[in-house]
Design a protein around this motif. Structure first.
Motif, PDB file in Angstrom:
ATOM      1  N   THR A 418     -22.115  -3.226  -8.438  1.00 44.38           N
ATOM      2  CA  THR A 418     -21.428  -2.409  -7.443  1.00 44.38           C
ATOM      3  C   THR A 418     -20.214  -3.156  -6.915  1.00 44.38           C
ATOM      4  O   THR A 418     -20.329  -4.297  -6.451  1.00 44.38           O
ATOM      5  N   TRP A 419     -19.049  -2.510  -7.008  1.00 41.55           N
ATOM      6  CA  TRP A 419     -17.813  -3.055  -6.462  1.00 41.55           C
ATOM      7  C   TRP A 419     -17.544  -2.400  -5.100  1.00 41.55           C
ATOM      8  O   TRP A 419     -17.663  -1.169  -4.979  1.00 41.55           O
ATOM      9  N   PRO A 420     -17.152  -3.171  -4.088  1.00 39.76           N
ATOM     10  CA  PRO A 420     -16.899  -2.568  -2.768  1.00 39.76           C
ATOM     11  C   PRO A 420     -15.489  -1.970  -2.657  1.00 39.76           C
ATOM     12  O   PRO A 420     -14.751  -2.223  -1.708  1.00 39.76           O
ATOM     13  N   ARG A 421     -15.125  -1.166  -3.627  1.00 39.95           N
ATOM     14  CA  ARG A 421     -13.821  -0.501  -3.664  1.00 39.95           C
ATOM     15  C   ARG A 421     -13.832   0.477  -4.833  1.00 39.95           C
ATOM     16  O   ARG A 421     -14.728   0.449  -5.681  1.00 39.95           O
ATOM     17  N   PHE A 422     -12.833   1.331  -4.889  1.00 45.48           N
ATOM     18  CA  PHE A 422     -12.678   2.231  -6.018  1.00 45.48           C
ATOM     19  C   PHE A 422     -12.044   1.475  -7.185  1.00 45.48           C
ATOM     20  O   PHE A 422     -10.988   0.838  -7.031  1.00 45.48           O
ATOM     21  N   ILE A 423     -12.677   1.518  -8.355  1.00 44.67           N
ATOM     22  CA  ILE A 423     -12.083   0.971  -9.571  1.00 44.67           C
ATOM     23  C   ILE A 423     -11.316   2.104 -10.235  1.00 44.67           C
ATOM     24  O   ILE A 423     -11.884   2.968 -10.914  1.00 44.67           O
ATOM     25  N   LEU A 424     -10.011   2.130 -10.003  1.00 35.48           N
ATOM     26  CA  LEU A 424      -9.152   3.207 -10.485  1.00 35.48           C
ATOM     27  C   LEU A 424      -7.840   2.619 -10.990  1.00 35.48           C
ATOM     28  O   LEU A 424      -7.445   1.505 -10.580  1.00 35.48           O
ATOM     29  N   PRO A 425      -7.117   3.344 -11.837  1.00 35.21           N
ATOM     30  CA  PRO A 425      -5.825   2.834 -12.329  1.00 35.21           C
ATOM     31  C   PRO A 425      -4.715   2.910 -11.285  1.00 35.21           C
ATOM     32  O   PRO A 425      -3.596   2.493 -11.546  1.00 35.21           O
ATOM     33  N   PHE A 426      -5.028   3.439 -10.109  1.00 25.74           N
ATOM     34  CA  PHE A 426      -4.030   3.535  -9.049  1.00 25.74           C
ATOM     35  C   PHE A 426      -4.693   3.145  -7.730  1.00 25.74           C
ATOM     36  O   PHE A 426      -5.914   3.160  -7.599  1.00 25.74           O
ATOM     37  N   LYS A 427      -3.874   2.798  -6.720  1.00 22.20           N
ATOM     38  CA  LYS A 427      -4.382   2.343  -5.435  1.00 22.20           C
ATOM     39  C   LYS A 427      -4.775   3.526  -4.563  1.00 22.20           C
ATOM     40  O   LYS A 427      -4.084   4.548  -4.530  1.00 22.20           O
ATOM     41  N   THR A 428      -5.896   3.380  -3.854  1.00 25.62           N
ATOM     42  CA  THR A 428      -6.327   4.406  -2.895  1.00 25.62           C
ATOM     43  C   THR A 428      -6.724   3.712  -1.596  1.00 25.62           C
ATOM     44  O   THR A 428      -7.026   2.526  -1.576  1.00 25.62           O
ATOM     45  N   HIS A 429      -6.723   4.500  -0.532  1.00 26.20           N
ATOM     46  CA  HIS A 429      -7.133   3.958   0.768  1.00 26.20           C
ATOM     47  C   HIS A 429      -7.858   5.062   1.526  1.00 26.20           C
ATOM     48  O   HIS A 429      -7.334   6.168   1.668  1.00 26.20           O
ATOM     49  N   THR A 430      -9.071   4.781   1.979  1.00 23.42           N
ATOM     50  CA  THR A 430      -9.850   5.777   2.723  1.00 23.42           C
ATOM     51  C   THR A 430      -9.949   5.365   4.180  1.00 23.42           C
ATOM     52  O   THR A 430     -10.251   4.216   4.496  1.00 23.42           O
ATOM     53  N   ALA A 431      -9.664   6.295   5.071  1.00 21.53           N
ATOM     54  CA  ALA A 431      -9.732   6.029   6.517  1.00 21.53           C
ATOM     55  C   ALA A 431     -11.152   6.274   7.007  1.00 21.53           C
ATOM     56  O   ALA A 431     -11.442   7.245   7.701  1.00 21.53           O
ATOM     57  N   SER A 432     -12.045   5.404   6.619  1.00 23.79           N
ATOM     58  CA  SER A 432     -13.451   5.553   6.976  1.00 23.79           C
ATOM     59  C   SER A 432     -14.011   4.195   7.360  1.00 23.79           C
ATOM     60  O   SER A 432     -13.537   3.152   6.889  1.00 23.79           O
ATOM     61  N   GLY A 433     -15.038   4.215   8.207  1.00 24.47           N
ATOM     62  CA  GLY A 433     -15.696   2.974   8.590  1.00 24.47           C
ATOM     63  C   GLY A 433     -16.648   2.459   7.532  1.00 24.47           C
ATOM     64  O   GLY A 433     -17.310   1.439   7.744  1.00 24.47           O
ATOM     65  N   TYR A 434     -16.717   3.139   6.396  1.00 23.56           N
ATOM     66  CA  TYR A 434     -17.633   2.748   5.326  1.00 23.56           C
ATOM     67  C   TYR A 434     -16.825   2.375   4.088  1.00 23.56           C
ATOM     68  O   TYR A 434     -15.887   3.079   3.705  1.00 23.56           O
ATOM     69  N   VAL A 435     -17.209   1.276   3.476  1.00 25.16           N
ATOM     70  CA  VAL A 435     -16.508   0.805   2.287  1.00 25.16           C
ATOM     71  C   VAL A 435     -16.837   1.723   1.111  1.00 25.16           C
ATOM     72  O   VAL A 435     -18.019   1.956   0.817  1.00 25.16           O
ATOM     73  N   TYR A 464     -18.671   6.818  -8.430  1.00 24.84           N
ATOM     74  CA  TYR A 464     -18.144   6.422  -7.123  1.00 24.84           C
ATOM     75  C   TYR A 464     -19.001   7.007  -6.002  1.00 24.84           C
ATOM     76  O   TYR A 464     -19.473   8.143  -6.088  1.00 24.84           O
ATOM     77  N   LEU A 465     -19.174   6.195  -4.956  1.00 22.92           N
ATOM     78  CA  LEU A 465     -19.889   6.633  -3.758  1.00 22.92           C
ATOM     79  C   LEU A 465     -18.997   6.345  -2.560  1.00 22.92           C
ATOM     80  O   LEU A 465     -18.468   5.233  -2.431  1.00 22.92           O
ATOM     81  N   TRP A 466     -18.828   7.331  -1.702  1.00 22.04           N
ATOM     82  CA  TRP A 466     -18.058   7.080  -0.493  1.00 22.04           C
ATOM     83  C   TRP A 466     -18.536   7.992   0.634  1.00 22.04           C
ATOM     84  O   TRP A 466     -19.039   9.086   0.400  1.00 22.04           O
ATOM     85  N   LYS A 467     -18.398   7.472   1.850  1.00 18.36           N
ATOM     86  CA  LYS A 467     -18.791   8.211   3.050  1.00 18.36           C
ATOM     87  C   LYS A 467     -17.556   8.439   3.907  1.00 18.36           C
ATOM     88  O   LYS A 467     -16.823   7.497   4.217  1.00 18.36           O
ATOM     89  N   GLU A 468     -17.349   9.701   4.284  1.00 13.31           N
ATOM     90  CA  GLU A 468     -16.263   9.995   5.213  1.00 13.31           C
ATOM     91  C   GLU A 468     -16.603   9.442   6.598  1.00 13.31           C
ATOM     92  O   GLU A 468     -15.754   8.914   7.304  1.00 13.31           O
ATOM     93  N   ASN A 469     -17.855   9.618   6.971  1.00 13.96           N
ATOM     94  CA  ASN A 469     -18.384   9.112   8.232  1.00 13.96           C
ATOM     95  C   ASN A 469     -19.898   9.064   8.086  1.00 13.96           C
ATOM     96  O   ASN A 469     -20.415   9.260   6.976  1.00 13.96           O
ATOM     97  N   HIS A 474     -20.386  11.429  -0.321  1.00 14.51           N
ATOM     98  CA  HIS A 474     -20.074  11.957  -1.654  1.00 14.51           C
ATOM     99  C   HIS A 474     -20.583  10.987  -2.719  1.00 14.51           C
ATOM    100  O   HIS A 474     -20.563   9.776  -2.522  1.00 14.51           O
ATOM    101  N   ASN A 475     -21.001  11.551  -3.842  1.00 13.42           N
ATOM    102  CA  ASN A 475     -21.448  10.743  -4.978  1.00 13.42           C
ATOM    103  C   ASN A 475     -20.955  11.422  -6.253  1.00 13.42           C
ATOM    104  O   ASN A 475     -21.407  12.512  -6.599  1.00 13.42           O
TER     105      ASN A 475
END
Length: 761
Positions: A418-435, A464-469, A474-475
């Motif tokens: 598990t990587w604590p970021r998105f592994i993508l060919p482009f940069k992303t940034h999420t405005a969330s308190g969760y990595v 990918y797994l991410w939490k808005e809040n 999302h999974n």
């Protein structure tokens, strides 16, 4: 033996009923059994009086011993245990977990409770309240009585915000449009406190780091007449000057290998790394700077705000890499209003190994145990990556039902990175308190179903797994591959296949791959809301792109990969739950599940492991696991075991009233219903196809249960029985009139005992 057990239970019951709790009350004292509260007031509506009464009930002290039908079991267990000298042991547990010391009337302070009543009602705007207290004796029991007379409740006439010309006063005045205080509403001290807190929170977003709500003073003028008050908000005169100033961020320092027991603040020049907006201090260089770029929100020159403050802390904590996290802001030694941010991070041990013994139950009505050995590396490539390796082995048995004796033995292993970021060919940034996380999984499981067959399952996924809040998650798996094959098929199972050909699909080779996505929303963690919800929607798409590449359009001549026909389908499922919380101990929990799977292209049916099942300990509890449907179909073959019935569509509903009976014990009354259906007609399963009459084909059951909540484990027992059997002849499906708990044959055929771990939903 049964007679002795019955005699023992009867004896305990009689002892409990005879326990009024007054046996060991000291001479001259009484057992306090509660209070009576009467709230009057002609100027107040009945509903308002009732609301005040309910709130006051919870404030009056002490709380009496709990009474159940006149019994006081906590006193019974307290006395039963006798004198306990050791702080541990079974008697200590009985005395202080099941039992409670008798509450004596000498512990009741009437004048103290009068003050509590007076304070509460005044804080709610009733400034001229009369309170009278008294007591009543009933044998060796005492009751406290309180009579409260309410007058007019004062309303807010106007709200005055700071009127001076300072910047902070103007900022506070600009915030009034979202105020919790409204002209014409009742005076409420709690709302005034909340308003001060709201203003403080908003000012923190505007850079006022040193301000706090205690610098705001609230004055209430009740002399304006007509049972009204003016609420005046002002900044205290002795408020420090820096609390009135907005601050920006200057420098950000990260001590990424901070040791609490050693002085690590003496900076070694070789230990310092400058990276964009950060200064990282770590002589061992444990972490790559990118870790902090993805977790810290503050940049040089940013206006301080509490949101970015909390988001940064939350992200560092949810990395799961640090044992202790401490944050400080200090005034910078530069010109102007600037803060330097300091983060002191103490890493967890990089590697760990853990042995777990689990008790578990599943939807197929099997219960058992599992042993896991887990090894993990929390910083595999110096980017806070988590490498986890695990091996497991377990046994599952069915304690009741037709499959009793057909045990399931499982063993296997799993590796994940598990990587604590998105592994993508482009940069992303999420405005969330969760990595956000990227996760790759590879696993193998060998499952031996005694007397029947064995299955081998290989799985691999990347997504990918991410939490808005904290409520929304999302999974997305970009690819999710499953390959299943069978071996060791017994003669018994082959004989059953000869009688029921649908059993063959369980042991067929299956290859499933494609993207999957799920979205979860819940606010059920909120304990102060009357209504809470849980929703999960899941989408599973298999081999749609592969179909286009290989031209798979003929189910009679399916395309293969490595000699195995691949499955092609689309599947959608939703799970919606509603919790109506009457109070902290009683709630009505309801659930609806709907799902559909559509095979096409290379497949004429869903693979078995992706089909829907119904019935069992966490489904319709009045029917054995996976025994219902599809539709009105019933398997009449003489099976040695109970075969799993599956379908392409599913509809299920459950409603359960849960309430606390006694400390660890909670009770439930429930109703379950639903069924599964096939999309395409199967001549071997008459009545299984979905039609417009599906609502007339529902299985319905009801029952009662107990939940033993040990904090670390919830043991659930349910007794359920059918109300409607969809497979009976038309007009005879409802079997309510046949219910006969005194009849042994009826109980054997209809009364289902469910033993499970955890709540059903």
């Amino acid at each position: 033996m049964k007679k002795h057990l019955l005699l023992y239970l009867v004896t305990i019951t009689l002892l409990l009923f005879s326990c009024s709790g007054t046996k060991n009350i000291p001479e001259g004292d009484l057992l306090y059994i509660g209070h009576q509260l009467e709230v009057n007031g002609e100027k107040v509506t009945k509903s308002e009086r009732k609301n005040i009464e309910n709130n006051l009930d919870g404030l009056i002290r002490p709380k009496p011993n709990r009474s159940i039908l006149g019994m006081r079991p906590d006193i019974f267990f307290y006395n039963l245990a006798g004198d306990v000298k050791k702080e541990k042991g079974f008697r200590h547990w009985i005395k202080y977990k099941l039992g409670r010391k008798p509450v004596l009337f000498s512990e009741v302070d009437l004048s103290y409770n009068n003050k509590i009543i007076q304070n509460y009602t005044e804080n709610k705007g009733f400034f001229n309240v009369q309170t009278i207290s008294d007591s009543t004796k009933r044998g060796k029991k005492g009751i406290a009585k309180y009579k409260v007379t309410l007058n007019h409740q004062y309303k807010i006439k106007q709200i005055v915000y700071p009127e001076d010309s300072t910047t902070i006063a103007k900022q506070i005045t600009n915030l009034k449009k979202d105020s919790f205080l409204k002209v014409g509403e009742a005076y409420d001290l709690e709302k005034i406190k909340n308003e001060r807190n709201r203003i403080d929170t908003k000012l923190k977003e505007l850079g006022y780091y040193y301000f706090n709500e205690n610098f705001l003073i609230t004055k209430v003028d009740s002399t304006v007449g007509n049972h009204e008050v003016d609420v005046i908000l002002a900044i205290k005169k002795d408020t420090p000057e820096k609390a009135k100033q907005a601050f920006n961020i200057n420098s950000v320092y990260v001590y990424s290998n901070f040791k609490i027991d050693n002085d690590t603040l003496n900076i070694n020049p070789n230990a310092t790394t400058k990276y964009e907006n950060f200064t990282i201090i770590d002589d061992e260089k444990l972490f790559k700077p990118v870790v902090f770029e993805n977790t810290l929100y503050f940049k040089k020159g940013d206006l301080y705000n509490r949101t970015n403050h909390n988001l940064s802390l939350n992200r560092i904590i949810t990395l799961g890499t640090f044992k202790f996290v401490k944050n400080q802001f200090k005034e910078s030694d530069t010109i102007g209003n600037y803060l330097d941010a300091y983060y002191y991070l103490t890493p967890l041990p990089k590697k760990s190994i853990r042995l777990e013994a689990l008790a578990k139950s599943n939807s197929a009505n099997y219960s058992g145990t599992e042993l896991n050995i887990n090894w993990s590396n929390r910083n595999t490539f110096k980017g806070a990556e988590l490498l986890a390796l695990s091996v497991f082995g377990g046994l599952e048995v069915q304690v009741s039902g037709q499959n009793n004796g057909f045990n399931v033995y499982r063993f296997g292993g799993e590796s994940s990175l598990t990587w604590p970021r998105f592994i993508l060919p482009f940069k992303t940034h999420t405005a969330s308190g969760y990595v956000p996380r990227t996760k790759a999984i590879l696993s193998y499981e060998y499952q031996f179903r005694s007397k029947l067959y064995s299955l081998q399952t290989f799985k691999s996924s990347f997504g990918y797994l991410w939490k808005e809040n904290k409520r929304k998650e999302h999974n997305l798996n970009v690819f999710d591959i499953t390959y299943t094959s069978s071996n060791g098929i017994t003669d018994l199972y082959k004989q059953q296949i000869a009688e029921n050909t649908s059993l063959e699909k369980v042991i067929q080779k299956q290859l499933i791959f494609g993207p999957t996505y799920s979205y979860t929303y819940t606010n059920s963690m909120l304990t102060n809301k009357k209504n809470t919800f849980y929703f999960k929607g899941a989408l599973d798409l298999s081999a749609n792109a592969t179909r286009l590449i290989l031209g798979a359009n003929d189910v009679n001549n399916p395309k293969t990969i490595l000699g195995v026909p691949f499955s092609q389908f689309s599947k959608f499922e939703i799970d919606f739950r509603h919790y109506l919380n009457f109070n902290k101990d009683t709630k009505l929990a309801s659930r609806i599940i709907m799902g559909v799977g559509i095979p096409y292209g290379n497949s004429n049916e869903l693979p078995f492991i992706k089909q829907f099942f119904i019935g069992g300990t966490s489904s319709i509890r009045a029917f054995r696991a996976r025994s219902i449907g599809p539709g009105t179909f019933i398997d009449t073959t003489n099976n040695t075991f109970l075969p799993d019935q599956s379908g392409d569509l599913k509809f299920e509903f459950n409603t359960e009233l849960r309430t606390k009976i006694y400390d660890l014990v909670k009770g439930a009354v429930f109703v379950d219903g639903g069924n599964i259906w096939l999309l395409n007609e199967d001549i071997n399963k008459p009545g299984a196809t979905f039609s417009k009459n599906f609502m007339n084909q529902l299985a319905i059951g009801a029952g009662v249960g107990l939940r033993f909540d040990f904090s670390f484990l919830v043991l659930r027992t349910d007794f359920a029985f059918p109300l409607r059997k969809p497979y009976l002849p038309k007009g005879e499906e409802w079997v309510i009139d046949d219910i006969n708990f005194g009849n042994g044959n009826w109980r054997k055929e209809n009364l289902i005992f469910n033993l499970a771990i955890g709540y059903p939903f």
